[in-house]
Motif scaffolding. Structure first.
Motif: not given
Length: 217
Positions: A1-20
């Motif tokens: 139903m839902i596929d989350i593929i290589n999700i990355k997210k940063s706020f400034g220099d802080l990487q919050v999600l590293r390829g989920v």
């Protein structure tokens, strides 16, 4: 139903999600656990289209939401996703009935139809006698059940809940947890729940643990 593929997210220099990467089946009850700062809420907001990833894809039933326009995303969110937050986020100037009705009105249903469906859901929650009370006149447990009814009014495919029982006492917490499972059985919705509550996590079909912005296998 839902596929989350290589999700990355940063706020400034802080990487919050590293390829989920995650796959969620229809009707699953999934908990996301992990220490504070692990990226759980950020991931939930991205899955719910409240925020955008820096890269990667969120695919619902073959439809890549990251490629949709803002207006189409808003429509998709209203029709397919329900949200339950830790502090219920009810509008204080409106009654319980009015709070539940609002998403249906946004979806274009008539006021009479929306009110009738909202009252049906409040009755399901055992709140029919409290329908015309404002949030300040309701207990914490009652407010959270109103929030659940609001999340359900458009019969969404998935319910995203962020620490939904975090502000409740043990009695109301247990009642809310039981309610989620009853609703899943009744309506067949998928639940994705960020929680620190070990009891709730132990009851779900699957538990995803996040550490430092990544899913720990």
């Amino acid at each position: 139903m839902i596929d989350i593929i290589n999700i990355k997210k940063s706020f400034g220099d802080l990487q919050v999600l590293r390829g989920v990467d995650l796959h969620i089946e229809r009707g699953e009850m999934i908990s996301i656990v992990g220490p504070s700062g692990a990226g759980k809420t950020t991931l939930l907001q991205i899955i719910g289209t409240l925020d955008k990833p820096d890269s990667g894809s969120i695919v619902y039933n073959g439809k890549d939401l990251c490629r949709m326009s803002a207006s189409n995303l808003a429509r998709f969110r209203n029709e397919h996703i329900g949200f339950v937050f830790q502090f219920h986020q009810l509008l204080p100037e409106f009654t319980a009935l009015e709070n539940v009705t609002i998403p249906a009105l946004i979806a274009g249903r008539s006021r009479s139809q929306s009110a009738a469906e909202a009252m049906e859901l409040l009755s399901l929650m055992g709140l029919q006698e409290r329908a015309h009370h404002k949030p300040s006149e309701l207990s914490g447990g009652e407010c959270q059940r109103v929030a659940v009814a609001r999340a359900l009014i458009n019969r969404p495919d998935v319910i995203l809940a962020d620490e939904p029982s975090g502000s409740l006492d043990s009695k109301n917490k247990k009642e809310l947890h039981n309610l989620f499972f009853d609703l899943r059985d009744k309506f067949g919705q998928t639940f994705l729940i960020v929680t620190h509550d070990e009891e709730l996590a132990s009851l779900t079909d699957k538990t995803i643990k996040m550490v430092d912005g990544a899913v720990q296998m």
